[in-house]
Design a protein around this motif. Structure first.
Motif, short mmCIF file in Angstrom:
data_model
loop_
_atom_site.label_atom_id
_atom_site.label_comp_id
_atom_site.label_asym_id
_atom_site.label_seq_id
_atom_site.Cartn_x
_atom_site.Cartn_y
_atom_site.Cartn_z
N THR A 1 27.64 -20.43 -28.38
CA THR A 1 28.73 -19.94 -29.21
C THR A 1 29.85 -20.98 -29.21
O THR A 1 30.11 -21.61 -28.18
N ARG A 2 30.48 -21.15 -30.36
CA ARG A 2 31.55 -22.14 -30.43
C ARG A 2 32.37 -21.94 -31.69
O ARG A 2 31.94 -21.25 -32.62
N PRO A 3 33.56 -22.51 -31.72
CA PRO A 3 34.37 -22.44 -32.93
C PRO A 3 33.83 -23.39 -34.00
O PRO A 3 33.17 -24.39 -33.68
N PHE A 4 34.10 -23.06 -35.25
CA PHE A 4 33.73 -23.91 -36.38
C PHE A 4 34.92 -24.01 -37.32
O PHE A 4 35.72 -23.07 -37.42
N LEU A 5 34.99 -25.11 -38.04
CA LEU A 5 35.91 -25.22 -39.16
C LEU A 5 35.12 -25.04 -40.46
O LEU A 5 33.96 -25.46 -40.55
N ALA A 6 35.77 -24.40 -41.44
CA ALA A 6 35.13 -24.19 -42.73
C ALA A 6 34.80 -25.54 -43.38
O ALA A 6 35.56 -26.50 -43.26
N GLN A 7 33.67 -25.58 -44.09
CA GLN A 7 33.21 -26.79 -44.75
C GLN A 7 33.39 -26.68 -46.26
O GLN A 7 33.17 -25.60 -46.83
N PRO A 8 33.75 -27.78 -46.94
CA PRO A 8 33.91 -27.73 -48.40
C PRO A 8 32.65 -27.19 -49.07
O PRO A 8 31.54 -27.63 -48.76
N PHE A 9 32.84 -26.28 -50.02
CA PHE A 9 31.71 -25.55 -50.60
C PHE A 9 31.64 -25.70 -52.12
O PHE A 9 30.60 -26.03 -52.67
N CYS A 10 32.74 -25.42 -52.82
CA CYS A 10 32.70 -25.46 -54.28
C CYS A 10 34.11 -25.46 -54.85
O CYS A 10 35.08 -25.23 -54.14
N PHE A 11 34.20 -25.71 -56.14
CA PHE A 11 35.44 -25.56 -56.90
C PHE A 11 35.21 -24.47 -57.94
O PHE A 11 34.15 -24.42 -58.58
N VAL A 12 36.20 -23.59 -58.11
CA VAL A 12 36.05 -22.50 -59.08
C VAL A 12 37.26 -22.43 -60.00
O VAL A 12 38.38 -22.78 -59.61
N GLU A 13 37.03 -22.00 -61.22
CA GLU A 13 38.12 -21.67 -62.12
C GLU A 13 38.78 -20.39 -61.61
O GLU A 13 38.13 -19.58 -60.93
N PRO A 14 40.06 -20.19 -61.95
CA PRO A 14 40.71 -18.95 -61.51
C PRO A 14 39.95 -17.69 -61.90
O PRO A 14 39.89 -16.74 -61.12
N SER A 15 39.34 -17.70 -63.08
CA SER A 15 38.60 -16.51 -63.55
C SER A 15 37.33 -16.27 -62.74
O SER A 15 36.76 -15.18 -62.79
N GLN A 16 36.86 -17.28 -61.99
CA GLN A 16 35.63 -17.15 -61.20
C GLN A 16 35.90 -16.76 -59.76
O GLN A 16 34.96 -16.41 -59.04
N LEU A 17 37.15 -16.83 -59.33
CA LEU A 17 37.46 -16.73 -57.90
C LEU A 17 36.91 -15.45 -57.28
O LEU A 17 36.25 -15.48 -56.24
N ILE A 18 37.18 -14.31 -57.88
CA ILE A 18 36.78 -13.04 -57.28
C ILE A 18 35.26 -12.93 -57.21
O ILE A 18 34.69 -12.56 -56.17
N ASP A 19 34.58 -13.26 -58.30
CA ASP A 19 33.12 -13.12 -58.31
C ASP A 19 32.47 -14.03 -57.28
O ASP A 19 31.51 -13.64 -56.60
N VAL A 20 32.98 -15.27 -57.13
CA VAL A 20 32.39 -16.20 -56.17
C VAL A 20 32.65 -15.71 -54.74
O VAL A 20 31.74 -15.72 -53.91
N CYS A 21 33.87 -15.26 -54.48
CA CYS A 21 34.17 -14.76 -53.13
C CYS A 21 33.31 -13.54 -52.80
O CYS A 21 32.78 -13.43 -51.68
N LYS A 22 33.15 -12.64 -53.75
CA LYS A 22 32.32 -11.46 -53.51
C LYS A 22 30.86 -11.85 -53.27
O LYS A 22 30.18 -11.27 -52.43
N ALA A 23 30.39 -12.84 -54.01
CA ALA A 23 29.00 -13.29 -53.81
C ALA A 23 28.82 -13.87 -52.41
O ALA A 23 27.81 -13.60 -51.73
N ILE A 24 29.78 -14.66 -51.95
CA ILE A 24 29.72 -15.23 -50.60
C ILE A 24 29.69 -14.11 -49.57
O ILE A 24 28.91 -14.14 -48.60
N ILE A 25 30.55 -13.12 -49.77
CA ILE A 25 30.61 -11.98 -48.84
C ILE A 25 29.28 -11.25 -48.80
O ILE A 25 28.82 -10.84 -47.72
#
Length: 563
Positions: free
Chosen positions: A259-283
């Motif tokens: 077990t160890r800490p991690f830093l978030a890694q760059p994943f993608c760029f989204v338009e403002p209109s895509q933000l919610i859908d992409v976050c929900k998909a990740i979740i």
């Protein structure tokens, strides 16, 4: 034949909770001081932890009495913004039902400690009366979404704030259980197969889930310690879009090297209109594939590490039905909190206050809680809580700030620029006596330890260097010690593992330097390293950068030589 994995106990409790109802309503009718273990797990989703005063455990046990139980109640305040009247409600409740203190957390919200079981319902109702909830403050769901607390003004910042609030609404639990139990909402008849959580399902997420926003260039919110880090890019008055990084998290188990800490890694760029859908998909990827068998491996960071970013991206794209755009490069120019006088638009002035370890209380010599109450009542500022446990009083005039500073001084409260950087950049978690996970002191000993370091740095001529020191009472890392230049992590009573080498920008983890150092030896242990930093640093080189350049092995050799 491989033995079939068994779901963790918490997973079974969630599954049988009927969308977070459990038997909480029935337990509230009982004449008892505490809840069953099953209800304790469900109550976390409602924004509270059952705790007891650990200072009293031994005495009460010897006297044949039960533990001194109480609840810690944590609000959900998106981005840490609240009105003066909302602040005053927490202040009132802390005196009426709590332990006469308020605690600013590293997730920009308030915790109230010492709430007795019989007073929970009244406390929650009063919080909701000022349009704040505790649902989502804890538990295996998206926690309070945080952001840079700087009081910026203008269309760009308004749009980012609107996107943050829309995301909060999209990822919040939809169960009616909270209103049924605490706010006397209409009871919903529950039938088998009924779905109340379109995003979470009946077992919610495998573990807690954290999201943070930042404006490009300013990482005061330590966004890479989150499951999803969201960086807003500016295009004039508009939001050009957001770069998302995934898979961050601080927690670890000291006894398990896997077990160890991690830093978030760059994943993608989204338009403002895509933000919610992409976050929900990740979740939902974490919901469906996260580890539900061993909770210490249940955070999304382990799923990202095990399956890889490419797999995670493919899975996310499949759910979205389109390909994701690569992330943008980001340059960070600042990560320090927004303290002191801040000039706003027009004649507005804001005042960032350093709140040591986030604790708002009165002592014999410092009447912080009382003077803040007076300030809220008199000036009605907008309040912004920061992820570094501090507070910004906003939308004031220069004359009002002058008056407020005078009131603070009269109450024995120092202004932010009256502290040395090593003090004002420090953080500690709560730990003893209330946190059930704490195995060493943190908040109660940090003020003395940090001032011992302050004296050592003055002796070395380093008193104005912005060296970041953080402490936690266990390895879970609530005060983010693993991205501090110097991190102290409680290992056992009175002893701490020492970590060195993170950078000020919050984009590099530190490394284990020395194990189980007694609290009284923390300064003397690091004094030779600090002296070497003074003598050997390059122009503009931070302490963490120096440690990495020289190497921790070389620094440890110097300790042996000195001893």
């Amino acid at each position: 034949m491989e033995k079939e994995k068994k779901l963790s106990k918490v997973e079974t409790i969630k599954q049988e909770s009927r969308f977070l109802r459990g038997t909480i309503a029935e337990a509230l009718q009982e004449d008892s001081t505490h809840f069953s273990e099953e209800n304790v797990q469900v109550l976390k989703f409602h924004g509270m932890y059952q705790q007891d005063d650990r200072d009293l455990r031994r005495q009460l046990k010897q006297e044949g009495k039960e533990r001194a139980y109480s609840m810690m109640i944590r609000a959900r305040i998106p981005g840490g913004i609240l009105s003066a009247d909302q602040y005053l409600q927490f202040d009132k409740l802390s005196d009426q039902y709590g332990n006469q203190t308020m605690r600013i957390t590293t997730r920009q919200t308030f915790q109230l400690h010492g709430i007795l079981k019989k007073n929970i319902k009244a406390t929650l109702k009063a919080i909701n009366d000022v349009l704040i909830t505790t649902l989502g403050g804890c538990g295996d769901q998206v926690r309070n979404i945080v952001s840079c607390a700087a009081p910026h003004e203008g269309p760009f910042y308004d749009k980012v704030r609107a996107d943050l609030l829309a995301l909060v609404d999209a990822v919040s639990a939809k169960t009616n259980a909270y209103h049924e139990i605490w706010l006397d909402g209409e009871k919903v008849e529950f039938s088998e197969g009924q779905t109340e959580e379109p995003l979470y399902g009946e077992t919610y997420l495998p573990r807690k889930f954290k999201i943070a926003f930042a404006y490009e260039g300013d990482n005061c919110a330590d966004i890479f310690s989150n499951d999803i880090a969201i960086v807003a890019h500016r295009d004039g008055d508009d939001v050009a879009g957001y770069t998302l990084a995934i898979g961050g998290g601080m927690g670890r188990t000291a006894a398990d090297k896997n077990t160890r800490p991690f830093l978030a890694q760059p994943f993608c760029f989204v338009e403002p209109s895509q933000l919610i859908d992409v976050c929900k998909a990740i979740i939902t990827v974490q919901r469906d594939y996260g580890n539900r068998y061993e909770r210490k491996f249940a955070r999304m960071k382990y799923l990202v590490a095990e399956r890889g970013l490419d797999w995670f991206r493919e899975e996310t794209q499949t759910r979205l039905g389109y390909d994701l755009t690569p992330p943008r490069d980001i340059v960070w120019t600042s990560s320090h909190d927004h303290l002191g006088r801040i000039e706003g638009h027009g004649d507005k002035v804001h005042l960032g206050l350093f709140i040591e370890n986030g604790r708002i209380k009165d002592t014999e010599t410092v009447k912080l809680k009382s003077v803040l109450r007076e300030i809220m009542q008199t000036y009605q500022p907008t309040v912004r809580l920061t992820t570094q446990q501090n507070m910004i009083l906003c939308d004031l005039t220069a004359e009002q700030v002058d008056e407020i500073e005078a009131k603070l001084h009269a109450a024995g409260v120092l202004l932010a620029d009256e502290y040395r950087p090593v003090v004002s950049y420090s953080m500690a978690c709560v730990s003893m006596p209330t946190c059930g996970l704490g195995i060493a002191e943190s908040e109660r000993v940090m003020p003395q330890i940090i001032r011992d370091f302050e004296r050592a740095l003055k002796d070395l001529g380093l008193q104005d260097d912005p060296i970041i020191i953080r402490m936690t009472g266990c390895a879970n890392g609530c005060a983010r010690p693993y991205i501090a230049e110097i991190g102290f992590v409680g290992r056992t009573i009175g002893k701490y593992d020492v970590f060195l080498g993170a950078n000020i920008a919050g984009t590099r983890l530190n490394q284990l330097f020395k194990e189980q150092v007694p609290a009284e030896e923390l300064v003397s242990t690091l004094y030779p390293v600090l002296r070497a930093y003074r003598d050997e640093r390059q122009d503009g080189e931070g302490f963490g950068d120096y440690c990495v350049r020289v190497g921790l092995d070389k620094l440890q050799e110097r300790l042996v030589t000195v001893s």
